[in-house]
Design an enzyme around this catalytic site. Structure first.
Site, mmCIF file in Angstrom:
data_model
loop_
_atom_site.group_PDB
_atom_site.id
_atom_site.type_symbol
_atom_site.label_atom_id
_atom_site.label_comp_id
_atom_site.label_asym_id
_atom_site.label_seq_id
_atom_site.Cartn_x
_atom_site.Cartn_y
_atom_site.Cartn_z
ATOM 1 N N GLU A 139 52.592 52.459 39.576
ATOM 2 C CA GLU A 139 53.435 53.235 40.480
ATOM 3 C C GLU A 139 53.255 54.720 40.174
ATOM 4 O O GLU A 139 52.673 55.077 39.135
ATOM 5 C CB GLU A 139 54.898 52.823 40.324
ATOM 6 C CG GLU A 139 55.164 51.369 40.702
ATOM 7 C CD GLU A 139 56.645 51.009 40.660
ATOM 8 O OE1 GLU A 139 57.470 51.911 40.395
ATOM 9 O OE2 GLU A 139 56.965 49.829 40.896
ATOM 10 N N PHE A 170 47.450 53.572 43.658
ATOM 11 C CA PHE A 170 46.151 53.337 43.025
ATOM 12 C C PHE A 170 45.836 51.838 42.924
ATOM 13 O O PHE A 170 45.286 51.387 41.915
ATOM 14 C CB PHE A 170 46.085 53.971 41.632
ATOM 15 C CG PHE A 170 46.337 55.456 41.605
ATOM 16 C CD1 PHE A 170 46.081 56.254 42.715
ATOM 17 C CD2 PHE A 170 46.832 56.062 40.460
ATOM 18 C CE1 PHE A 170 46.312 57.623 42.686
ATOM 19 C CE2 PHE A 170 47.062 57.434 40.417
ATOM 20 C CZ PHE A 170 46.803 58.215 41.537
ATOM 21 N N ILE A 171 46.179 51.060 43.949
ATOM 22 C CA ILE A 171 45.952 49.620 43.899
ATOM 23 C C ILE A 171 44.578 49.290 44.471
ATOM 24 O O ILE A 171 44.326 49.467 45.668
ATOM 25 C CB ILE A 171 47.053 48.854 44.654
ATOM 26 C CG1 ILE A 171 48.436 49.254 44.109
ATOM 27 C CG2 ILE A 171 46.823 47.352 44.542
ATOM 28 C CD1 ILE A 171 48.619 49.056 42.610
ATOM 29 N N ARG A 257 40.555 43.556 31.315
ATOM 30 C CA ARG A 257 39.822 44.534 30.510
ATOM 31 C C ARG A 257 38.430 44.030 30.150
ATOM 32 O O ARG A 257 37.486 44.811 30.040
ATOM 33 C CB ARG A 257 40.631 44.871 29.258
ATOM 34 C CG ARG A 257 41.835 45.744 29.568
ATOM 35 C CD ARG A 257 42.885 45.725 28.490
ATOM 36 N NE ARG A 257 44.011 46.579 28.871
ATOM 37 C CZ ARG A 257 45.217 46.508 28.353
ATOM 38 N NH1 ARG A 257 45.477 45.600 27.419
ATOM 39 N NH2 ARG A 257 46.178 47.320 28.756
ATOM 40 N N GLU A 377 42.728 49.842 34.380
ATOM 41 C CA GLU A 377 43.137 48.725 33.511
ATOM 42 C C GLU A 377 43.497 49.219 32.108
ATOM 43 O O GLU A 377 43.369 48.507 31.121
ATOM 44 C CB GLU A 377 42.054 47.635 33.433
ATOM 45 C CG GLU A 377 41.439 47.220 34.748
ATOM 46 C CD GLU A 377 42.444 46.694 35.763
ATOM 47 O OE1 GLU A 377 43.649 46.692 35.469
ATOM 48 O OE2 GLU A 377 42.026 46.308 36.854
#
Length: 394
Positions: A139, A170-171, A257, A377
């Site tokens: 968010e 930023f999705i 990751r 990530e």
């Protein structure tokens, strides 16, 4: 004989070779990258175009279902198979590698935590169905600090629906995804302990797409703002239990990751391949620059560091597939591989000189694309915190 037996067992455990099926997957992913991705990689970057047709083709050959059993439309396999496919894509088109890697987070979370009905409903769509998945945690004021999430999902007991309000930013794939795993506070007063994971479908009333970002790199991997305004979803869309959202998010990020590590080693290996080809073809002072010791040292450093990065990524993948703790190793492999990707693409561009700086050649795009692996990530700095905490545990 006793010592010989120990040696044989140790050799068996240290076998790094791929299985026949994994070799076939590697060949399939490499051919797909060369035939379908490489020819359009420059256009995807220049036009900021999401490669929708290529994603459908990925689904057709089973790549979007890696890690999901066949009964739900998946291709089986595990984290190592993800590393194999994503790293092959990264060599030719980092945006496509990012799309596949991040897509896989949603179906794997649903498979791990979902009910039978959720698995039967959503997994076939995300695997063979060709729908994109997305994972929405970040968010505007909650990046590295996941505890600052403000999006709420309050249960309306009369309709048995969660009412979502808030904004995600930023999705990756957010504007294109058909199925999204959203993290929101079902009990805001409890903070992280009140966070839950909820499945939201594209087109749900009250859910809209806001700003689509213009990025430095991986331009084809669309990054968007998600807006929830009294968005109602059935209570049956709760993934796992109420209050377990943070746990689900952190476990999903551990696996994600490794995916970023795979992207990073892919782009590094691609940059090395281009550099080796170039140094044999580029003639200066009457001979190939491959004969220059300085160039040889560059290539040696690039190859050695990348081989080490791959070993750490594959070890983390092995740990996850074996059901062993891997938080430390996933953070290590992502940190190491991402910093190496920046190092290698920088040297590769330097080797190419002026040509590397021009948009007619792929190196400048790869240089820009590599940077994101140090950010999404979890930033490199956050990973150092995670690693230190794990190492210093008593």
């Amino acid at each position: 004989m006793f010592l010989l037996k120990i040696k044989k067992e140790r050799m068996k455990r240290m076998d790094f070779s791929l299985t026949r099926e994994q070799e076939m997957l590697k060949k399939l992913a490499r051919q797909f990258a060369e035939i379908e991705l490489e020819p359009v990689a420059e256009e995807i970057d220049r036009e900021h175009v999401f490669p929708a047709e290529n994603f459908k083709k990925m689904a057709e050959i089973g790549l979007t279902g890696i890690g999901i059993p066949k009964e739900f439309g998946g291709s089986g396999g595990g984290t190592l198979e993800k590393v194999i496919a994503v790293s092959e894509f990264g060599k030719k088109c980092m945006a496509s590698a990012s799309i596949l890697s991040i897509h896989l987070i949603a179906p794997q979370a649903i498979y791990k935590y979902g009910t039978k009905e959720q698995k039967e409903t959503y997994l076939p769509r995300l695997t063979k169905g060709g729908e994109l998945g997305a994972f929405a945690l970040t968010e505007p004021n909650a990046g590295s600090d996941a505890g600052a999430v403000k999006t709420t999902a309050i249960l309306d007991s009369q309709t048995n629906e969660y009412v979502l309000n808030g904004t995600k930013c930023f999705i990756s794939g957010g504007g294109r995804a058909g199925v999204l795993v959203i993290f929101a506070l079902t009990e805001p007063k409890k903070g992280l302990k009140g966070m839950s994971a909820i499945i939201v479908e594209k087109g749900t009333p009250g859910f809209s797409i806001g700003k689509v970002e213009s990025k430095m790199g991986i331009a084809g991997s669309e990054t968007a703002e998600l807006i929830f305004e009294d968005c109602r979803v059935p209570a049956a869309n709760l993934l796992g239990k109420e209050g377990k959202g943070f746990k689900i998010a952190m476990e999903a990020l551990d696996g994600a990751r490794i995916g970023v590590g795979a992207q990073a080693i892919g782009i590094a290996e691609g940059a090395i391949d281009l550099s080796v080809k170039y140094v044999h073809e580029r003639i200066q002072f009457g001979k190939p620059i491959a004969n220059l010791q300085g160039i040889q040292w560059y290539i040696a450093d690039m190859a050695t560091k990348t081989a080490a990065a791959r070993a750490l990524v594959e070890f983390a993948a092995y740990l996850e597939d074996a059901g062993k703790p891997f938080t430390k190793e996933s953070a290590m492999c992502k940190l190491n591989a991402s910093e190496n990707a920046r190092f290698v693409t920088n040297l590769a561009l330097q080797i190419h000189g002026g040509y590397g700086y021009m948009k007619d050649y792929p190196l400048e795009r790869m240089y820009r694309d590599a940077k994101i692996t140090e950010i999404y990530e979890g930033t490199s700095e956050i990973h150092k915190v995670v690693i230190a905490r794990e190492v210093m545990k008593r």
